[in-house]
Design an enzyme around this catalytic site. Structure first.
Site, PDB file in Angstrom:
ATOM      1  N   HIS A   1       5.138   2.989   3.717  1.00 58.57           N
ATOM      2  CA  HIS A   1       3.934   3.923   3.624  1.00 58.57           C
ATOM      3  C   HIS A   1       4.473   5.266   3.554  1.00 58.57           C
ATOM      4  O   HIS A   1       3.732   6.013   2.771  1.00 58.57           O
ATOM      5  CB  HIS A   1       3.470   3.835   5.170  1.00 58.57           C
ATOM      6  CG  HIS A   1       2.415   2.584   5.388  1.00 58.57           C
ATOM      7  ND1 HIS A   1       1.479   2.334   4.443  1.00 58.57           N
ATOM      8  CD2 HIS A   1       2.370   1.515   6.244  1.00 58.57           C
ATOM      9  CE1 HIS A   1       0.827   1.101   4.858  1.00 58.57           C
ATOM     10  NE2 HIS A   1       1.419   0.832   5.961  1.00 58.57           N
TER      11      HIS A   1
ATOM     12  N   GLU B   1      -1.219  -0.380   2.030  1.00 61.09           N
ATOM     13  CA  GLU B   1      -0.543  -1.428   2.580  1.00 61.09           C
ATOM     14  C   GLU B   1       0.177  -2.241   1.464  1.00 61.09           C
ATOM     15  O   GLU B   1       1.555  -2.998   1.973  1.00 61.09           O
ATOM     16  CB  GLU B   1      -1.551  -2.241   3.385  1.00 61.09           C
ATOM     17  CG  GLU B   1      -1.080  -3.397   4.077  1.00 61.09           C
ATOM     18  CD  GLU B   1      -0.433  -2.864   5.227  1.00 61.09           C
ATOM     19  OE1 GLU B   1       0.585  -3.682   5.808  1.00 61.09           O
ATOM     20  OE2 GLU B   1      -0.560  -1.807   5.685  1.00 61.09           O
TER      21      GLU B   1
ATOM     22  N   GLU C   1       6.988   0.607   7.820  1.00 63.59           N
ATOM     23  CA  GLU C   1       6.274   2.058   7.819  1.00 63.59           C
ATOM     24  C   GLU C   1       7.139   2.890   6.733  1.00 63.59           C
ATOM     25  O   GLU C   1       6.255   3.897   6.315  1.00 63.59           O
ATOM     26  CB  GLU C   1       6.394   2.554   9.348  1.00 63.59           C
ATOM     27  CG  GLU C   1       5.935   1.532  10.267  1.00 63.59           C
ATOM     28  CD  GLU C   1       4.258   1.321  10.163  1.00 63.59           C
ATOM     29  OE1 GLU C   1       3.749   2.137   9.441  1.00 63.59           O
ATOM     30  OE2 GLU C   1       3.856   0.241  10.617  1.00 63.59           O
TER      31      GLU C   1
END
Length: 507
Positions: free
Chosen positions: A272, A298, A269
């Site tokens: 991202h 991604e 995460e």
């Protein structure tokens, strides 16, 4: 030269787009709150609130005055370099407008309200292993997904849903890639399965939640996640949310007998989030202030999670710190043993737990099942059975519960059926291609990683990928950064070299 009399129109465009962005950011904040701290009693009202704001945002995006403004700006756009900020802004805004006007605002409100209710049903159904509870919601999601696709048309039902997240992609473009990759992966999985297995028992001792979170925070800080512009919280299914370039948050979940779960999901995460934190400030509050596509987004999470986070060099730096944090559990485990443990290849039921070799098989299963549902050859009621049969066929495993099967991923229960899962595999391929290019361009990157210095890699990613936001399509960015279109070779070469070493095989 730009036409001076059109400058006020560009300012007006930015103001209109900023208002839409602000509303969408509030919607994202409401979603984040729903998945983290909102009490269960707020679910019904939250669905209504999100639906109201979604309808307002959609009405602003489809305002005919905005469409006319975009048309009036065509001469100005034509006078600029094609990849300039202003030209890109006008072009992307026009594309978004033309797609949005096909969809009634009433539908967007109805969809948003249903998605909020569906998420609440899933959050109760998943731990209770109760697919029946969420089945009616999923059936409605399928109907709404088809209805949304019908506003656009396309060769296949899923094509418009895929284009929402990956402009220029389609089922026909994705299927051959998946087929080729599956043909290459299955023999690798079989070869590794026949080799002596890696012992990963060191990961499955008791690791206290707070100790894990403290160590993870140090890792994220070292990698470059800016906690002055972000935070980490707990949730059912990890995700990242951006409300502005100055506020990009991540979430995780912790298992006290699975050391690798929270660690790698957090790094994932963070990948991202660092993409969003690395956007050029000039893009703030515009449609350009987001990742190129779901697949490219991604690629950044998988690059940091796997190509960096599961590398030998990464643990040359971090393992002594981890060992010191958990001396009782890891005091007798060498860094080589730990490296092999976190890279163990073993077919599993849970996508987010899967190793790098088998992970993409999980994605392909979901992609095929959602295509079947959209095309009407698979009913929602038959989904658990089809899920289990496909897992038996591809991975040799059958879930004993729907919690570990069809209920495990949140995507279909908070979003649409179709348009997202393909991005996880494409992201893996793109990550390997970007990382290979980065190291060719700057061979010192792996050396710095061994020393715990990630600035060189961060700077390369920011310069070549992050800062551009959504200015380029996936294909354009790939060719701009790597000099070629999407290729399977970097990923397959990486997998063969890494796991050939770990399992002492010629793959």
């Amino acid at each position: 030269m730009p036409l001076p009399n059109q400058e006020p129109q560009l300012i007006e465009l930015k103001q209109r787009l900023s208002e839409i962005n602000d509303i969408e950011s509030v919607i994202a904040l409401l979603h984040w709150d729903q998945a983290t701290y909102m009490p269960a009693g707020g679910a019904a009202a939250r669905g209504r609130q999100i639906a109201t704001l979604k309808q307002i945002a959609h009405e602003k995006l489809t305002d005919p005055n905005l469409g006319q403004l975009l048309e009036d700006l065509r001469p100005y756009e034509a006078s600029l370099p094609q990849d300039s900020l202003a030209a890109s802004l006008i072009a992307i805004a026009r594309r978004d407008y033309q797609r949005a006007i096909r969809v009634p605002s009433e539908f967007m409100a109805r969809l948003s309200q249903h998605q909020a209710a569906s998420y609440e049903a899933w959050s109760e159904a998943r731990p209770a292993n109760d697919f029946a509870k969420v089945q009616p919601y999923l059936e409605k999601t399928l109907d709404l997904s088809r209805e949304l696709a019908s506003f656009y048309g396309g060769k296949q039902v899923a094509d418009p849903l895929i284009e929402r997240n990956d402009y220029g992609l389609s089922v026909d473009a994705i299927k051959p890639i998946f087929q080729q990759l599956r043909q290459q992966l299955l023999p690798l999985v079989q070869a590794i399965a026949s080799a002596p297995q890696v012992d990963d028992s060191c990961l499955h001792q008791f690791y206290g939640e707070q100790e894990q979170l403290n160590f993870i925070k140090g890792v994220l800080f070292r990698l470059g996640y800016d906690f002055n512009r972000g935070r980490q919280d707990k949730t059912l299914h990890p995700f990242a949310s951006k409300f502005s370039i100055g506020d990009v948050r991540i979430t995780t979940r912790v298992y006290e007998h699975h050391l690798d779960q929270a660690l790698f999901s957090s790094i994932h995460e963070m990948g991202h989030a660092m993409y969003e934190q690395g956007l050029s400030p000039d893009l703030e509050a515009t449609p350009l202030a987001m990742g190129t596509s779901f697949s490219v987004h991604e690629s950044q999470s998988r690059l940091w999670e796997n190509l960096v986070g599961r590398s030998r060099g990464f643990w040359e730096w971090f393992y002594p710190q981890l060992q010191g944090t958990f001396i009782r559990q890891l005091g007798q485990t060498s860094s080589e043993q730990f490296y092999r443990a976190i890279n163990k290849v073993q077919p599993s039921l849970i996508r987010t737990d899967a190793d790098e070799v088998t992970y993409n098989l999980h994605v392909m299963i979901r992609f095929d099942l959602e295509l079947a549902m959209l095309e009407g050859t698979l009913s929602v009621g038959d989904l658990p059975k089809a899920w289990n049969e496909r897992y038996q066929k591809d991975l040799g495993l059958v879930p004993s519960t729907d919690t570990n099967g069809v209920l495990q991923d949140v995507h279909w229960y908070i979003g649409l059926i179709g348009g997202m899962f393909h991005g996880y595999t494409l992201g893996n391929l793109i990550a390997a291609q970007f990382y290979e290019t980065a190291i060719i361009n700057d061979p010192e990157i792996p050396v710095d990683i061994e020393r715990g210095n990630f600035q060189r890699l961060r700077d390369w990613l920011k310069h070549h990928i992050y800062q551009h936001g959504r200015k380029f399509t996936t294909q354009e960015l790939l060719e701009r950064v790597t000099g070629r279109g999407l290729s399977l070779d970097p990923f397959l070469n990486y997998i063969r070299n890494k796991y050939g070493y770990i399992y002492n095989l010629k793959l």
